[in-house]
Motif scaffolding. Structure first.
Motif, short mmCIF file in Angstrom:
data_model
loop_
_atom_site.label_atom_id
_atom_site.label_comp_id
_atom_site.label_asym_id
_atom_site.label_seq_id
_atom_site.Cartn_x
_atom_site.Cartn_y
_atom_site.Cartn_z
N LEU A 1 78.41 60.75 89.96
CA LEU A 1 77.82 60.16 91.16
C LEU A 1 76.34 59.88 90.96
O LEU A 1 75.81 58.88 91.48
N GLY A 2 75.67 60.75 90.19
CA GLY A 2 74.26 60.51 89.89
C GLY A 2 74.07 59.25 89.07
O GLY A 2 73.13 58.48 89.30
N ILE A 3 74.96 59.03 88.09
CA ILE A 3 74.89 57.82 87.28
C ILE A 3 75.09 56.58 88.15
O ILE A 3 74.38 55.57 88.02
N ASN B 1 66.92 55.04 80.36
CA ASN B 1 67.93 55.44 81.33
C ASN B 1 69.34 55.11 80.84
O ASN B 1 70.29 55.85 81.10
N TYR B 2 69.47 54.02 80.13
CA TYR B 2 70.75 53.66 79.52
C TYR B 2 71.16 54.73 78.51
O TYR B 2 72.32 55.12 78.44
N LEU B 3 70.20 55.19 77.73
CA LEU B 3 70.48 56.22 76.73
C LEU B 3 70.99 57.50 77.40
O LEU B 3 72.01 58.07 76.99
N ALA B 4 70.29 57.94 78.44
CA ALA B 4 70.71 59.15 79.15
C ALA B 4 72.05 58.96 79.84
O ALA B 4 72.91 59.84 79.83
N LEU C 1 75.29 55.59 70.55
CA LEU C 1 74.64 55.49 69.24
C LEU C 1 73.74 54.26 69.16
O LEU C 1 72.61 54.32 68.65
N LEU C 2 74.21 53.13 69.70
CA LEU C 2 73.40 51.92 69.66
C LEU C 2 72.27 51.97 70.68
O LEU C 2 71.18 51.43 70.43
N ASN C 3 72.50 52.61 71.81
CA ASN C 3 71.40 52.80 72.77
C ASN C 3 70.31 53.66 72.16
O ASN C 3 69.12 53.46 72.42
N ALA C 4 70.72 54.65 71.36
CA ALA C 4 69.75 55.50 70.68
C ALA C 4 68.92 54.69 69.69
O ALA C 4 67.70 54.90 69.55
N MET C 5 69.57 53.75 69.01
CA MET C 5 68.85 52.89 68.06
C MET C 5 67.85 52.00 68.80
O MET C 5 66.70 51.84 68.35
N LEU C 6 68.26 51.46 69.95
CA LEU C 6 67.36 50.61 70.72
C LEU C 6 66.20 51.42 71.29
O LEU C 6 65.05 50.95 71.32
N ALA C 7 66.47 52.65 71.71
CA ALA C 7 65.41 53.52 72.21
C ALA C 7 64.42 53.86 71.10
O ALA C 7 63.21 53.94 71.32
#
Length: 285
Positions: A57-59, A202-205, A232-238
């Motif tokens: 629900l938080g997401i 926020n996408y990464l989290a 994994l790809l969000n981590a790369m973008l971060a």
């Protein structure tokens, strides 16, 4: 613990009917009885379910604004520099498929509700990018294609569950492929341009949290693998966001993270000598 239980139980057992119904719908009758009425904090499985529901629900709540900073940056700068339309188009397509797949399978809304909100914000961003790039006809075609695809995927007489399962497998690939153009654009530009740091982190989290909620509530490997790959790809973008934070080709993120923007020292030239070098200038030649 008995003292706390005896104090709280008169309150939990007299909750208004609407609140009680919401609690039962989220936790189920058994866990609602255990956690809310019996106040038993030793029920590990029910605690995990409650945590998963809360995170889900938080997401959903956070997803309603996660792309707003990106939209505001585009409107303020009137520029789509550093933003890949292809990335947003692929991601939105994947979300449309996942939304239909999850809804038709009857998965809890708390495990996928953010896809609709993020997809809507993605459409706004995509239209702004196309507008600033002067591609109005493509914008109209993009919206029309999404509407047609959404209708077809929700209609069982057009796309049956077997076909939809194949489409969901493809959505996982689309979700992974969606990040590649954005990662490539950042690397080519030598900076993140108008890409929003708030949205990226926020996408990464959110993608990491979704792995947990999927493991707890959805027994579907297609959904799980998609979130793992996305994380994994969000981590790369971060990581790119951090690496290129002070790059000349990166718009200031100070306002987004609450930092005070750096002032230009007196007597420092802001002319051609300070223009970014490397891939950013070469691609415009």
């Amino acid at each position: 613990m008995d003292a706390i239980r005896s104090t709280l139980q008169p309150l939990t057992k007299s909750l208004p009917t609407p609140i009680r119904d919401i609690g039962i719908s989220l936790l189920g009758p058994s866990c609602y009885q255990t956690l809310i009425l019996d106040i038993d904090p030793t029920a590990t499985q029910c605690l995990k379910l409650a945590l998963s529901k809360s995170l889900g629900l938080g997401i959903i709540a956070a997803s309603s604004i996660v792309k707003i900073p990106q939209i505001l940056k585009l409107l303020h700068s009137q520029s789509a520099a550093g933003i890949s339309f292809l990335s947003y188009a692929l991601e939105t397509s994947a979300y449309v498929i996942t939304l239909a797949y999850s809804a038709r399978n009857g998965f809890p809304f708390s495990t996928y509700g953010e896809t609709a909100l993020i997809a809507a914000q993605n459409v706004v961003i995509s239209l702004l990018v196309l507008r600033y790039e002067g591609r109005g006809l493509l914008a109209a075609a993009f919206v029309g294609a999404l509407c047609a695809a959404g209708w077809a995927l929700q209609d069982g007489s057009v796309v049956d569950m077997r076909m939809l399962s194949y489409a969901q497998a493809g959505a996982g690939v689309l979700g992974v492929a969606a990040k590649a153009p954005q990662i490539w654009t950042v690397w080519r530009e030598g900076g993140t341009g108008q890409l929003s740091a708030f949205a990226v982190f926020n996408y990464l989290a959110g993608s990491l949290t979704r792995i947990f909620t999927t493991l707890q509530e959805v027994d579907d490997k297609l959904i799980l693998y998609g979130f793992v790959a996305g994380f994994l790809l969000n981590a790369m973008l971060a990581a790119q966001m951090v690496y290129y934070w002070n790059s000349p080709a990166t718009a200031s993120h100070a306002a987004e993270v609450g930092e005070k923007p750096e002032k230009i020292a007196m007597g420092t030239s802001t002319g051609a000598s300070n223009k970014p070098k490397g891939p950013t200038t070469r691609r415009r030649g």
